[in-house]
Motif scaffolding. Sequence first.
Motif, short mmCIF file in Angstrom:
data_model
loop_
_atom_site.label_atom_id
_atom_site.label_comp_id
_atom_site.label_asym_id
_atom_site.label_seq_id
_atom_site.Cartn_x
_atom_site.Cartn_y
_atom_site.Cartn_z
N GLY A 9 -42.62 -16.35 -8.82
CA GLY A 9 -44.03 -16.68 -8.53
C GLY A 9 -44.48 -16.58 -6.96
O GLY A 9 -45.51 -16.51 -6.71
N GLN A 10 -43.34 -16.92 -6.07
CA GLN A 10 -43.72 -16.84 -4.69
C GLN A 10 -43.62 -15.71 -3.74
O GLN A 10 -43.76 -15.72 -2.77
N THR A 11 -43.04 -14.71 -4.80
CA THR A 11 -42.73 -13.35 -4.07
C THR A 11 -43.78 -12.49 -3.65
O THR A 11 -44.95 -12.46 -4.44
N LEU A 12 -44.20 -12.28 -2.48
CA LEU A 12 -45.15 -11.52 -2.05
C LEU A 12 -44.87 -9.93 -2.05
O LEU A 12 -45.74 -9.14 -2.32
N MET A 13 -43.61 -9.39 -1.99
CA MET A 13 -43.15 -8.19 -1.94
C MET A 13 -41.83 -8.09 -1.88
O MET A 13 -41.00 -8.75 -1.80
N SER A 14 -41.31 -6.92 -2.43
CA SER A 14 -39.97 -6.71 -2.72
C SER A 14 -39.75 -5.05 -2.39
O SER A 14 -40.50 -4.28 -2.34
N PHE A 15 -38.74 -4.84 -1.61
CA PHE A 15 -38.16 -3.52 -1.28
C PHE A 15 -36.93 -3.24 -1.79
O PHE A 15 -35.70 -3.97 -1.54
N SER A 30 -40.93 0.14 -2.96
CA SER A 30 -41.77 -1.04 -2.81
C SER A 30 -42.54 -1.84 -3.91
O SER A 30 -43.19 -0.78 -4.57
N ALA A 31 -42.51 -3.00 -4.08
CA ALA A 31 -42.94 -3.64 -5.26
C ALA A 31 -43.91 -4.77 -4.95
O ALA A 31 -43.23 -5.63 -4.24
N SER A 32 -45.28 -4.95 -5.37
CA SER A 32 -46.04 -6.07 -5.19
C SER A 32 -46.29 -6.79 -6.48
O SER A 32 -46.71 -6.03 -7.43
N PRO A 33 -46.17 -7.98 -6.60
CA PRO A 33 -46.06 -8.61 -7.93
C PRO A 33 -47.64 -8.17 -8.79
O PRO A 33 -48.58 -8.37 -7.67
N GLY A 34 -47.70 -8.00 -9.78
CA GLY A 34 -48.97 -7.66 -10.49
C GLY A 34 -49.57 -6.18 -10.20
O GLY A 34 -50.59 -6.03 -10.68
N CYS A 58 -39.44 -10.76 -0.30
CA CYS A 58 -40.09 -11.35 0.74
C CYS A 58 -41.11 -12.42 0.23
O CYS A 58 -41.61 -12.22 -0.71
N ASN A 59 -41.25 -13.46 0.80
CA ASN A 59 -42.28 -14.41 0.32
C ASN A 59 -42.81 -14.95 1.70
O ASN A 59 -42.69 -14.44 2.78
N ALA A 60 -43.55 -16.19 1.88
CA ALA A 60 -44.25 -16.42 2.88
C ALA A 60 -43.31 -16.88 4.07
O ALA A 60 -43.79 -16.93 5.09
N TYR A 61 -42.12 -17.18 3.80
CA TYR A 61 -41.10 -17.82 4.84
C TYR A 61 -40.25 -16.55 5.30
O TYR A 61 -39.50 -16.80 6.40
N GLY A 62 -40.46 -15.31 4.83
CA GLY A 62 -39.46 -14.21 5.14
C GLY A 62 -38.92 -13.56 4.02
O GLY A 62 -39.41 -13.64 2.87
#
Length: 78
Positions: A9-15, A30-34, A58-62
Amino acid sequence: MTLTWQLGGQTLMSFLYMSVGSGNWSQLHSASPGVDPAEYTYSGLRESVVYSFMLSVCNAYGCNNESVLTTKKDGSTA
C-alpha cells in the motif's frame, strides 16, 4: 520466465533489473500500483547462462535493492 511481485500500500514505484553472468544491471520494467502490471516475462534465456533479477521497491522514504533472484535456464538456482 515470468516474474510476479506484490506492491504494498505504501509503494510508489517498483523497478525490475537483470544482470547476465557478472555483468551490469539493466532495467527491464517499471511498475506503478494501479497503473502498470507487477509482472514481467523474459523469454530470451539461454542454456547454462546465469541470470540475476533484482527488484527495487520505492516509497516516500526511498528505494531498496534487496530482492535478488539468481537462476539458470535449466531451472536451478545459481
